[in-house]
Design an enzyme around this catalytic site. Structure first.
Site, PDB file in Angstrom:
ATOM      1  CE1 TYR A 112      -3.831   2.242   0.706  1.00  0.00           C
ATOM      2  CE2 TYR A 112      -2.693   3.076   2.588  1.00  0.00           C
ATOM      3  CZ  TYR A 112      -3.668   3.316   1.752  1.00  0.00           C
ATOM      4  OH  TYR A 112      -4.431   4.508   1.928  1.00  0.00           O
TER       5      TYR A 112
HETATM    6  P1  NDP Z   1     -13.278   2.166   1.192  1.00  0.00           P
HETATM    7  O1  NDP Z   1     -12.908   0.778   1.082  1.00  0.00           O
HETATM    8  O2  NDP Z   1     -14.429   2.653   1.986  1.00  0.00           O
HETATM    9  O3  NDP Z   1     -13.555   2.679  -0.372  1.00  0.00           O
HETATM   10  C1  NDP Z   1     -12.744   2.504  -1.587  1.00  0.00           C
HETATM   11  C2  NDP Z   1     -13.494   2.564  -2.843  1.00  0.00           C
HETATM   12  O4  NDP Z   1     -12.563   2.367  -3.785  1.00  0.00           O
HETATM   13  C3  NDP Z   1     -14.780   1.789  -2.708  1.00  0.00           C
HETATM   14  O5  NDP Z   1     -15.682   2.437  -3.156  1.00  0.00           O
HETATM   15  C4  NDP Z   1     -14.292   0.533  -3.540  1.00  0.00           C
HETATM   16  O6  NDP Z   1     -15.392   0.183  -4.444  1.00  0.00           O
HETATM   17  C5  NDP Z   1     -13.377   1.313  -4.740  1.00  0.00           C
HETATM   18  N1  NDP Z   1     -12.480   0.693  -5.496  1.00  0.00           N
HETATM   19  C6  NDP Z   1     -11.556  -0.412  -5.065  1.00  0.00           C
HETATM   20  N2  NDP Z   1     -11.085  -1.264  -6.301  1.00  0.00           N
HETATM   21  C7  NDP Z   1     -11.683  -0.354  -7.192  1.00  0.00           C
HETATM   22  C8  NDP Z   1     -11.333  -0.445  -8.575  1.00  0.00           C
HETATM   23  N3  NDP Z   1     -10.519  -1.358  -9.044  1.00  0.00           N
HETATM   24  N4  NDP Z   1     -11.925   0.541  -9.396  1.00  0.00           N
HETATM   25  C9  NDP Z   1     -12.868   1.304  -8.756  1.00  0.00           C
HETATM   26  N5  NDP Z   1     -13.029   1.461  -7.737  1.00  0.00           N
HETATM   27  C10 NDP Z   1     -12.430   0.587  -6.741  1.00  0.00           C
HETATM   28  O7  NDP Z   1     -12.080   3.014   1.562  1.00  0.00           O
HETATM   29  P2  NDP Z   1     -11.675   4.518   1.749  1.00  0.00           P
HETATM   30  O8  NDP Z   1     -12.821   5.558   1.862  1.00  0.00           O
HETATM   31  O9  NDP Z   1     -10.939   4.536   2.989  1.00  0.00           O
HETATM   32  O10 NDP Z   1     -10.543   4.680   0.693  1.00  0.00           O
HETATM   33  C11 NDP Z   1     -10.719   5.742  -0.216  1.00  0.00           C
HETATM   34  C12 NDP Z   1      -9.208   6.230  -0.729  1.00  0.00           C
HETATM   35  O11 NDP Z   1      -8.857   6.797   0.562  1.00  0.00           O
HETATM   36  C13 NDP Z   1      -8.394   5.202  -1.231  1.00  0.00           C
HETATM   37  O12 NDP Z   1      -7.557   5.624  -2.211  1.00  0.00           O
HETATM   38  C14 NDP Z   1      -7.509   5.013   0.108  1.00  0.00           C
HETATM   39  O13 NDP Z   1      -6.164   4.416  -0.112  1.00  0.00           O
HETATM   40  C15 NDP Z   1      -7.646   6.516   0.716  1.00  0.00           C
HETATM   41  N6  NDP Z   1      -6.937   6.651   2.128  1.00  0.00           N
HETATM   42  C16 NDP Z   1      -7.921   5.936   3.054  1.00  0.00           C
HETATM   43  C17 NDP Z   1      -7.337   5.942   4.522  1.00  0.00           C
HETATM   44  C18 NDP Z   1      -8.272   5.415   5.433  1.00  0.00           C
HETATM   45  O14 NDP Z   1      -7.598   5.459   6.684  1.00  0.00           O
HETATM   46  N7  NDP Z   1      -9.547   4.935   5.324  1.00  0.00           N
HETATM   47  C19 NDP Z   1      -6.317   6.960   4.980  1.00  0.00           C
HETATM   48  C20 NDP Z   1      -5.759   7.562   3.719  1.00  0.00           C
HETATM   49  C21 NDP Z   1      -5.969   7.182   2.372  1.00  0.00           C
HETATM   50  P3  NDP Z   1     -16.179  -1.305  -4.069  1.00  0.00           P
HETATM   51  O15 NDP Z   1     -17.111  -1.018  -3.051  1.00  0.00           O
HETATM   52  O16 NDP Z   1     -16.852  -1.801  -5.294  1.00  0.00           O
HETATM   53  O17 NDP Z   1     -14.841  -2.376  -3.467  1.00  0.00           O
END
Ligand code: NDP
Length: 268
Positions: free
Chosen positions: A137
């Site tokens: 990651y």
């Molecule tokens: P979630 O798991 O709640 O959301 C992730 C989203 O990405 C979901 O909508 C998921 O869709 C989608 N996703 C996964 N794979 C794909 C793909 N191949 N194509 C399109 N969409 C995809 O996590 P977060 O809201 O926490 O994460 C969102 C962003 O924030 C990420 O980039 C994460 O790295 C970043 N982030 C999060 C942190 C945290 O602590 N939560 C901290 C720092 C950064 P589906 O429902 O279909 O799986």
């Protein structure tokens, strides 16, 4: 006046869902990129968009005529010692978190050039600060930092601004999803992984779980995203959450001292 339009990838949950809701409330026309039909939050227009599917990326760019803001948010987090990550899984980590982001950006750059629009990448403090057992990651988020820095200069002549948001721990489903995949990967690796790394992974998970429960809200990230899309002079980078700020400070220590801090705080 016609509404400004934004596309948020990964809008089905967590930070993406919070961004779509906030932007819709603020009067934007919001396109929600989701992988399963019916997953788009209310008040948004659903776009089927797996960022690793080139056909879907192209179709999305054809369907959306005008775009002022692109929020590259979709992401996954793989957690396992680098020694044991199956290379196909490491590729998938980069495919979603890096290549997919570039693919969507490429597809929408003609739109953004026309509107002199904005791009916001959801990076992470992991883009500055690589913790043990989160190597895949962290490597992907470090790569995203380079993507954002490069694009910011390349797109300057076209008036397209690029911002990178760097959240610390945010309370979203990503960490439970990640733990489930980690358990599966660890099972696949068998007794050797447990023998070599088991105790330190267990200590790390305990701290991560405790910290996770204290994480900031997805809404806090959405607020920063909205500002990046609307401020006259958007920030190039913005940390979100106290732990992001603390970890950014730890990264300024000399390497060996930094390692001792993490050894003590995370691995015992
Ligand atoms: P979630 O798991 O709640 O959301 C992730 C989203 O990405 C979901 O909508 C998921 O869709 C989608 N996703 C996964 N794979 C794909 C793909 N191949 N194509 C399109 N969409 C995809 O996590 P977060 O809201 O926490 O994460 C969102 C962003 O924030 C990420 O980039 C994460 O790295 C970043 N982030 C999060 C942190 C945290 O602590 N939560 C901290 C720092 C950064 P589906 O429902 O279909 O799986």
């Amino acid at each position: 006046m016609t509404k400004k339009a934004a596309l948020v990838t990964g809008a089905s949950s967590g930070i993406g869902a919070a961004c779509t809701a906030r932007l819709a409330r603020a009067g934007w026309r919001v396109f929600a990129g989701v992988r399963r039909p019916g997953d788009a939050p209310p008040g948004t227009e659903e776009i089927l968009l797996d960022v690793t599917d080139e056909g879907q990326v192209r179709a999305a760019a054809d369907r959306i005529e005008e775009l002022h803001g692109l929020v590259n948010n979709a992401g996954i987090a793989l957690s396992i010692p680098l020694e044991f990550i199956p290379l196909g899984e490491l590729r998938r980590q980069f495919e979603v978190n890096v290549i997919g982001q570039v693919a969507v950006t490429q597809a929408f750059l003609p739109h953004l050039r026309r509107s002199r629009g904005r791009i916001v990448f959801i990076g992470s403090i992991a883009g500055q600060s690589a913790l043990p057992f989160l190597g895949p990651y962290a490597a992907s988020k470090h790569a995203l930092e380079a993507v954002a820095d490069t694009l910011r200069l390349e797109l300057r002549p076209f008036g397209v601004d690029v911002s990178l948001v760097q959240p610390g721990t945010i309370k979203t489903p990503i960490w439970t999803k990640s733990a489930a995949v980690a358990a599966e990967l660890a099972n696949g690796a068998g007794a050797e992984l447990a023998g070599l790394y088991g105790d330190r992974i267990a200590a790390f998970r305990k701290v991560a779980l405790k910290r996770g429960a204290k994480g900031a809200s997805a809404e806090e990230v959405a607020r920063v995203v909205e500002t990046a899309l609307t401020a006259e002079r958007p920030r190039t980078r913005k940390l979100v959450g106290l732990d992001a700020k603390v970890r950014s400070g730890v990264e300024r220590l000399p390497d060996r001292l930094r390692d001792r801090v993490y050894e003590r705080v995370l691995l015992r």
